[in-house]
Every structure is written in structure tokens, then in C-alpha cells.
Scaffold this active site. Structure first.
Site, PDB file in Angstrom:
ATOM      1  N   ARG A  55       0.974  14.582  13.307  1.00 12.77           N
ATOM      2  CA  ARG A  55       1.392  14.412  11.916  1.00 12.77           C
ATOM      3  C   ARG A  55       1.480  15.724  11.115  1.00 12.77           C
ATOM      4  O   ARG A  55       0.686  15.973  10.203  1.00 12.77           O
ATOM      5  CB  ARG A  55       0.489  13.385  11.214  1.00 12.77           C
ATOM      6  CG  ARG A  55       0.412  12.070  11.970  1.00 12.77           C
ATOM      7  CD  ARG A  55      -0.289  10.990  11.212  1.00 12.77           C
ATOM      8  NE  ARG A  55       0.545  10.397  10.171  1.00 12.77           N
ATOM      9  CZ  ARG A  55       0.118   9.469   9.340  1.00 12.77           C
ATOM     10  NH1 ARG A  55      -1.121   9.027   9.424  1.00 12.77           N
ATOM     11  NH2 ARG A  55       0.917   8.974   8.410  1.00 12.77           N
ATOM     12  N   CYS A 105      -4.406  12.658  13.043  1.00 11.08           N
ATOM     13  CA  CYS A 105      -5.259  11.475  13.130  1.00 11.08           C
ATOM     14  C   CYS A 105      -4.945  10.784  14.444  1.00 11.08           C
ATOM     15  O   CYS A 105      -4.107  11.255  15.207  1.00 11.08           O
ATOM     16  CB  CYS A 105      -5.070  10.567  11.935  1.00 11.08           C
ATOM     17  SG  CYS A 105      -3.457   9.820  11.871  1.00 11.08           S
ATOM     18  N   ASP A 118       4.686   0.690  11.972  1.00 10.79           N
ATOM     19  CA  ASP A 118       3.463   0.070  11.438  1.00 10.79           C
ATOM     20  C   ASP A 118       3.287  -1.381  11.896  1.00 10.79           C
ATOM     21  O   ASP A 118       2.275  -2.009  11.573  1.00 10.79           O
ATOM     22  CB  ASP A 118       3.428   0.159   9.911  1.00 10.79           C
ATOM     23  CG  ASP A 118       3.235   1.591   9.442  1.00 10.79           C
ATOM     24  OD1 ASP A 118       2.826   2.434  10.258  1.00 10.79           O
ATOM     25  OD2 ASP A 118       3.499   1.868   8.256  1.00 10.79           O
ATOM     26  N   LYS A 129       0.835  -1.214   0.000  1.00 11.95           N
ATOM     27  CA  LYS A 129       0.000   0.000   0.000  1.00 11.95           C
ATOM     28  C   LYS A 129       0.867   1.262   0.000  1.00 11.95           C
ATOM     29  O   LYS A 129       0.648   2.171  -0.793  1.00 11.95           O
ATOM     30  CB  LYS A 129      -0.893   0.005   1.251  1.00 11.95           C
ATOM     31  CG  LYS A 129      -1.490   1.357   1.604  1.00 11.95           C
ATOM     32  CD  LYS A 129      -2.391   1.300   2.813  1.00 11.95           C
ATOM     33  CE  LYS A 129      -1.743   1.523   4.137  1.00 11.95           C
ATOM     34  NZ  LYS A 129      -1.367   2.919   4.469  1.00 11.95           N
ATOM     35  N   ASN A 130       1.863   1.286   0.885  1.00 14.24           N
ATOM     36  CA  ASN A 130       2.628   2.516   1.047  1.00 14.24           C
ATOM     37  C   ASN A 130       3.655   2.743  -0.057  1.00 14.24           C
ATOM     38  O   ASN A 130       4.244   3.820  -0.144  1.00 14.24           O
ATOM     39  CB  ASN A 130       3.279   2.563   2.435  1.00 14.24           C
ATOM     40  CG  ASN A 130       2.232   2.767   3.523  1.00 14.24           C
ATOM     41  OD1 ASN A 130       1.079   3.085   3.227  1.00 14.24           O
ATOM     42  ND2 ASN A 130       2.611   2.560   4.764  1.00 14.24           N
ATOM     43  N   ARG A 141      -8.499  -0.503   4.825  1.00 17.59           N
ATOM     44  CA  ARG A 141      -7.557   0.477   4.259  1.00 17.59           C
ATOM     45  C   ARG A 141      -6.233  -0.189   3.892  1.00 17.59           C
ATOM     46  O   ARG A 141      -5.507   0.330   3.049  1.00 17.59           O
ATOM     47  CB  ARG A 141      -7.289   1.592   5.270  1.00 17.59           C
ATOM     48  CG  ARG A 141      -8.495   2.442   5.556  1.00 17.59           C
ATOM     49  CD  ARG A 141      -8.122   3.594   6.445  1.00 17.59           C
ATOM     50  NE  ARG A 141      -6.978   4.294   5.871  1.00 17.59           N
ATOM     51  CZ  ARG A 141      -6.220   5.160   6.527  1.00 17.59           C
ATOM     52  NH1 ARG A 141      -6.477   5.421   7.773  1.00 17.59           N
ATOM     53  NH2 ARG A 141      -5.215   5.759   5.929  1.00 17.59           N
TER      54      ARG A 141
HETATM   55  N1  EPU Z   1       6.906  14.429  10.641  1.00 19.90           N
HETATM   56  C1  EPU Z   1       7.154  15.739  10.932  1.00 19.90           C
HETATM   57  N2  EPU Z   1       7.018  16.661   9.924  1.00 19.90           N
HETATM   58  C2  EPU Z   1       6.666  16.311   8.673  1.00 19.90           C
HETATM   59  C3  EPU Z   1       6.422  14.958   8.374  1.00 19.90           C
HETATM   60  C4  EPU Z   1       6.552  14.029   9.385  1.00 19.90           C
HETATM   61  O1  EPU Z   1       7.489  16.093  12.045  1.00 19.90           O
HETATM   62  O2  EPU Z   1       6.559  17.195   7.815  1.00 19.90           O
HETATM   63  C5  EPU Z   1       7.028  13.430  11.702  1.00 19.90           C
HETATM   64  C6  EPU Z   1       5.771  12.623  11.930  1.00 19.90           C
HETATM   65  O3  EPU Z   1       4.858  13.291  12.762  1.00 19.90           O
HETATM   66  C7  EPU Z   1       6.323  11.353  12.525  1.00 19.90           C
HETATM   67  C8  EPU Z   1       7.626  11.175  11.779  1.00 19.90           C
HETATM   68  O4  EPU Z   1       7.969  12.464  11.280  1.00 19.90           O
HETATM   69  O5  EPU Z   1       6.584  11.545  13.893  1.00 19.90           O
HETATM   70  C9  EPU Z   1       7.606  10.198  10.651  1.00 19.90           C
HETATM   71  O6  EPU Z   1       6.479  10.423   9.816  1.00 19.90           O
HETATM   72  P1  EPU Z   1       6.514  10.191   8.251  1.00 19.90           P
HETATM   73  O7  EPU Z   1       6.432  11.507   7.568  1.00 19.90           O
HETATM   74  O8  EPU Z   1       7.641   9.291   7.897  1.00 19.90           O
HETATM   75  O9  EPU Z   1       5.138   9.436   8.028  1.00 19.90           O
HETATM   76  P2  EPU Z   1       4.273   9.516   6.712  1.00 19.90           P
HETATM   77  O10 EPU Z   1       5.172   9.635   5.573  1.00 19.90           O
HETATM   78  O11 EPU Z   1       3.189  10.504   6.861  1.00 19.90           O
HETATM   79  C10 EPU Z   1       4.275   6.952   6.217  1.00 19.90           C
HETATM   80  C11 EPU Z   1       3.277   5.845   6.125  1.00 19.90           C
HETATM   81  C12 EPU Z   1       2.743   5.509   7.514  1.00 19.90           C
HETATM   82  C13 EPU Z   1       3.926   5.119   8.402  1.00 19.90           C
HETATM   83  C14 EPU Z   1       4.969   6.248   8.418  1.00 19.90           C
HETATM   84  C15 EPU Z   1       6.229   5.901   9.187  1.00 19.90           C
HETATM   85  C16 EPU Z   1       2.280   6.129   3.950  1.00 19.90           C
HETATM   86  C17 EPU Z   1       1.083   6.450   3.145  1.00 19.90           C
HETATM   87  N3  EPU Z   1       2.170   6.238   5.256  1.00 19.90           N
HETATM   88  O12 EPU Z   1       3.581   8.078   6.736  1.00 19.90           O
HETATM   89  O13 EPU Z   1       1.904   4.375   7.345  1.00 19.90           O
HETATM   90  O14 EPU Z   1       3.486   4.888   9.709  1.00 19.90           O
HETATM   91  O15 EPU Z   1       5.360   6.560   7.063  1.00 19.90           O
HETATM   92  O16 EPU Z   1       6.821   4.764   8.670  1.00 19.90           O
HETATM   93  O17 EPU Z   1       3.312   5.767   3.410  1.00 19.90           O
HETATM   94  C18 EPU Z   1       0.173   2.882   7.889  1.00 19.90           C
HETATM   95  O18 EPU Z   1       0.373   2.302   6.807  1.00 19.90           O
HETATM   96  O19 EPU Z   1      -0.559   2.397   8.787  1.00 19.90           O
HETATM   97  C19 EPU Z   1       0.814   4.175   8.144  1.00 19.90           C
HETATM   98  C20 EPU Z   1       0.381   5.024   9.071  1.00 19.90           C
END
Ligand code: EPU
Length: 421
Positions: free
Chosen positions: A121, A116, A308, A22-23, A400
Site C-alpha cells: 500500500r 498492512c 473489499d 465507512k469509506n 472497524r
Molecule cells: N496504490 C499505489 N500507489 C498509491 C496508492 C495506491 O500503487 O499511491 C495501489 C494500491 O497498493 C492498490 C491499488 O493502488 O494496489 C488501489 O489502492 P487504493 O489507493 O485505491 O486503496 P485506498 O484508497 O488506500 C480504499 C479503501 C480500501 C479499499 C481500496 C480499494 C478507504 C478508507 N479504503 O483504499 O478499503 O480496499 O480503496 O477499493 O476508502 C476496506 O474497507 O476494507 C478497505 C481496505
């Protein structure tokens, strides 16, 4: 709405097929906005989130056709640069259309995804990286409005307080593929899903060096082209969840189509817990005898233990013989599942970013509420291991990220079915 009913306490056996990630699929789908030519994706997972992304791509002017596990994305009419709240708010992955829209159309209006249940986030790293490439950004009425006459390469540090960011790396890398000159992203996310996106972009004609490493060097090109056949990597979180289901039920199962090397952090910790996971004849085999030792884990960005799988590992540790401490360094608030697991007889208490687990001899079935995707998966694991009937409410969360979960589990010998609420 349906609820998922599990009659627990049955061992699993057989082979389960793991689907596409998915990701990885979500940013790759967004990357197709970088070209007007057709793109064909294989091993495409049919999930609520990827279906939402299809709707979003259609709203942005793409025509999308799905057959079996194949997705064909082509351009149709004039491209639109507005990603609406109703699509972006249901799924954070949608936010990664921002980089491609800016690169291709030089303008984008994308709804802020919002927080969320797994945490606040923020998107500051996405905006920082895209601004460094020359985008003018404004936030207006809940939307990020970006304009960029020309994107130009830059040297960007993308690490944040919680380490690298998966989707910020995706957004900035996608924008940089069509920027003028060289972009260097330091502290880039190294997750296999980002590696897959990098490989997809390279196959489209992008110039990327350092794929899979925390330092990506991208030399912008004038144009990217379509792709006839790109196979999405297997879903390591789906695979890890089935491994943990077998571990918790004392079962021997095999996974077909999973990638062993993407799961090393989980496999190593399971080894310490007494569960063997080995690769044999293109299958990943899991052998568990239910005598689980407690293991403390802390989640980190890849190659660390994935956030995850934190909830699912916590469900397993609730059945280990002793105390373990589970810490989430990526999403410190991702612990909504503790209260629900405790309803099933687990003994877990939260202290700050730690969950302190005192293993219990057995869990018992109970009505429980799914709060998010991975928390729901943890409840399924607990339900499979528990004696008696577990009812999981709000199972749309599961849809999802887990394709045909009930069918796959029933084929492994579980008793899982849906009932109307
Ligand atoms: N963060 C910031 N600022 C930003 C972006 C992120 O502070 O601008 C923080 C977040 O709050 C978090 C950390 O950095 O504490 C890591 O977040 P990341 O940005 O890596 O998460 P994401 O890219 O929004 C993806 C996956 C998530 C998974 C995370 C971490 C997708 C669609 N989502 O989210 O997947 O938990 O990486 O590996 O790729 C799931 O599949 O259940 C899921 C939540």
C-alpha cells in the site's frame, strides 16, 4: 479482548438495515477541514475507523459532536497541521487529511500510513498528484511534510500499476478545490465513495465536473462553506457482506437502506452462482437455496468486482459445487483468510494472485484468527454456514467496518455472541 462465537448452521430470515458507508464517511470527514464553517453529516456510521477519524479531526483543531446517526463538526481555536503517527498508523483512511490540510493551511505534516496485511500500500500517487499542484514534499522520520505557498491547477494522470487509487483521487481532488485555476484528474477513481465525496464538496461550493467518471475537472474556488445536512451513502460493502451471508446459509433475507446499483458486479456474479438478488419495494431481497454453482471472479476498481468483497466471495465459493478461481488485481496479496477458511474445512490453495477453490459439501466450526477487516467478515460468513461452533479471535478488526454486527445477525436468527478471551 472479546472473541466472537458463532453457532452455525442456522438459516437467516428477516430484514437488516444497512448503515452509512465507512469509506465515504472517512474522506468526507477529512473534507470538513477545508472550511471553518460547521458541517453536519447524517447516516454517519459509528465504527472504530470513523471514531479514529473523529480523534484525528479533534487533534487538528475541530470540535466534533456525535448524536444518534448525526455528526456535527465545527472549528475550535487554532487549526493544527500535524497528523500524528498513532492515529494515522491504525487506519489508512487518515492519510486523506493531507490534501485538505495543504489546501487550507498551506502546510501539512502527516504520518506515512505504512503497509498492512492486505499489501504494501504505497502513497506515491497521492504525492505525485499533490506535487503536481505545487506542493513541496519531503519525507522525514516517517512523516510526509508538505508546504505549498499557492496551489495551482494542473493536468494530472493518477493511474497506477493497479489502476486508479481511491484515496489518492480523494486527496488530490480535495486539494484542487481551493487551488488557483483548473485541475484535470485523468484515471480518477470512480468508486461511489468518491462520487459521494465529490457531491459533498460540490455542496460546499466546489466546482467539479465529471463526477463519477474517470476524468474530473475541478475549478478552484477561493472559499468553501459549511453544510447543514449531508446524508452519507449506504455502505455497499456492508450490504454485499449481508447478501453473501444469506447466500452461504441458503437463506432469504432483505436489506433495507442499501443501494442496488452500487452492487451490480456482485449481483451479476451471484446470479451465475444461482443466488437471486432483486430490488423490490425499496428493499434488496436475497434468495438462496444453497445449491451454489462455482463462479470465477477477478477484482478490479469500480465498477468491477470490489476487492473489499473478495474474501467474503471466496468464503461463499468454498461451498460451491466445483472449482472456481478468485483473483485479486487490486491487492494481489490479500489472501490471509485462505489458511483460516481451510481450518474450517475449505479446500483453497493459492497460486500467485489466484485462489483456486475446490468447493466442499460443508464447512465445520473451528477456532480461527481474524487478520483484517474483510477477512474477518469472510470468517463470519463461513461460521454462519458451518456446522458447529466457530470462535473468531481478534474481532476488533470487524468493529472497524461493521456496526452492531452481532445484534444485526441475531435479529436475523443467527446465534452470535461475544466471550472474553
Ligand atoms: N496504490 C499505489 N500507489 C498509491 C496508492 C495506491 O500503487 O499511491 C495501489 C494500491 O497498493 C492498490 C491499488 O493502488 O494496489 C488501489 O489502492 P487504493 O489507493 O485505491 O486503496 P485506498 O484508497 O488506500 C480504499 C479503501 C480500501 C479499499 C481500496 C480499494 C478507504 C478508507 N479504503 O483504499 O478499503 O480496499 O480503496 O477499493 O476508502 C476496506 O474497507 O476494507 C478497505 C481496505
Amino acid at each position: 479482548m472479546d472473541k466472537l462465537v458463532i453457532e452455525g448452521g442456522r438459516p437467516l430470515k428477516g430484514v437488516v438495515k444497512i448503515g452509512g458507508s465507512k469509506n465515504a464517511a472517512l474522506p468526507i470527514m477529512a473534507a470538513t477541514l477545508l472550511t471553518d464553517e460547521p458541517c453536519v453529516l447524517r447516516n454517519f456510521p459509528k465504527l472504530r475507523d470513523t471514531l479514529t477519524m473523529i480523534k484525528l479531526l479533534r487533534s487538528l483543531g475541530k470540535s466534533v459532536e456525535m448524536t444518534e446517526d448525526k455528526l456535527t463538526i465545527t472549528s475550535k481555536g487554532e487549526a493544527n497541521h500535524v497528523a500524528e503517527y498513532k492515529l494515522v498508523s491504525t487506519m489508512r483512511g487518515s492519510f486523506c487529511v493531507l490534501g485538505p490540510l495543504l489546501a487550507k493551511l498551506h502546510k501539512a505534516k502527516v504520518s506515512l500510513p505504512g503497509g498492512c496485511v492486505i499489501g504494501i500500500r504505497p502513497v506515491d500517487l497521492h504525492l505525485k498528484g499533490l506535487k503536481a499542484l505545487g506542493t513541496k514534499m519531503e519525507i522525514e522520520n516517517g512523516y510526509v511534510i508538505g508546504t505549498a505557498r499557492h496551489l495551482a491547477g494542473a493536468h494530472i494522470y493518477l493511474g497506477g500499476g493497479f489502476g486508479s487509487s481511491v484515496l489518492a483521487t480523494a486527496n488530490v481532488m480535495m486539494a484542487a478545490t481551493l487551488a488557483k485555476g483548473e485541475t484535470i484528474i485523468e484515471s480518477a477513481a470512480c468508486e461511489p465513495e468518491i462520487e459521494d465525496l465529490s457531491n459533498f464538496l460540490s455542496a460546499m461550493g466546489a466546482k467539479i465536473v465529471g463526477i463519477g467518471s474517470p476524468r474530473l475537472v475541478i475549478t478552484g474556488v477561493k472559499k468553501l462553506h459549511g453544510i447543514n445536512n449531508y446524508t452519507i451513502i449506504p455502505d455497499r460493502i456492508e450490504a454485499g457482506t449481508y447478501i453473501l451471508m444469506a447466500a452461504a446459509t441458503g437463506s432469504n433475507i432483505a436489506l433495507q437502506g442499501g443501494c442496488y446499483s452500487h452492487l451490480m458486479a456482485l449481483i451479476d456474479n451471484l446470479d451465475q452462482a444461482g443466488v437471486k438478488v432483486i430490488q423490490e419495494d425499496h428493499l434488496i431481497r436475497v434468495k438462496s437455496n444453497k445449491a451454489l454453482k462455482p463462479v470465477s471472479v477477478t477484482t478490479y476498481p469500480y465498477p468491477g468486482f470490489p476487492t473489499d468483497l473478495q474474501a467474503q466471495f471466496l468464503a461463499l465459493m468454498s461451498l460451491a459445487q466445483g472449482i472456481s478461481v478468485i483473483t485479486d488485481k487490486v491487492y494481489p496479496d490479500r489472501f490471509m483468510h485462505i489458511a483460516e477458511l481451510n481450518r474450517m474445512g475449505a479446500n483453497i490453495r493459492r497460486e500467485g494472485t489466484n485462489a483456486i477453490v475446490q468447493g466442499v459439501k460443508a464447512l465445520h466450526g473451528a477456532p480461527v484468527m481474524a487478520s483484517d477487516l474483510r477477512a474477518s467478515a469472510a470468517l463470519v460468513i463461513a461460521g454462519l454456514a458451518a456446522q458447529g461452533r466457530t470462535e473468531i479471535h481478534r474481532i476488533y478488526h470487524l468493529e472497524r467496518g461493521y456496526e452492531n454486527l452481532d445484534d444485526k445477525l441475531n435479529a436475523l436468527g443467527a446465534r452470535v455472541f461475544r466471550e472474553k478471551e
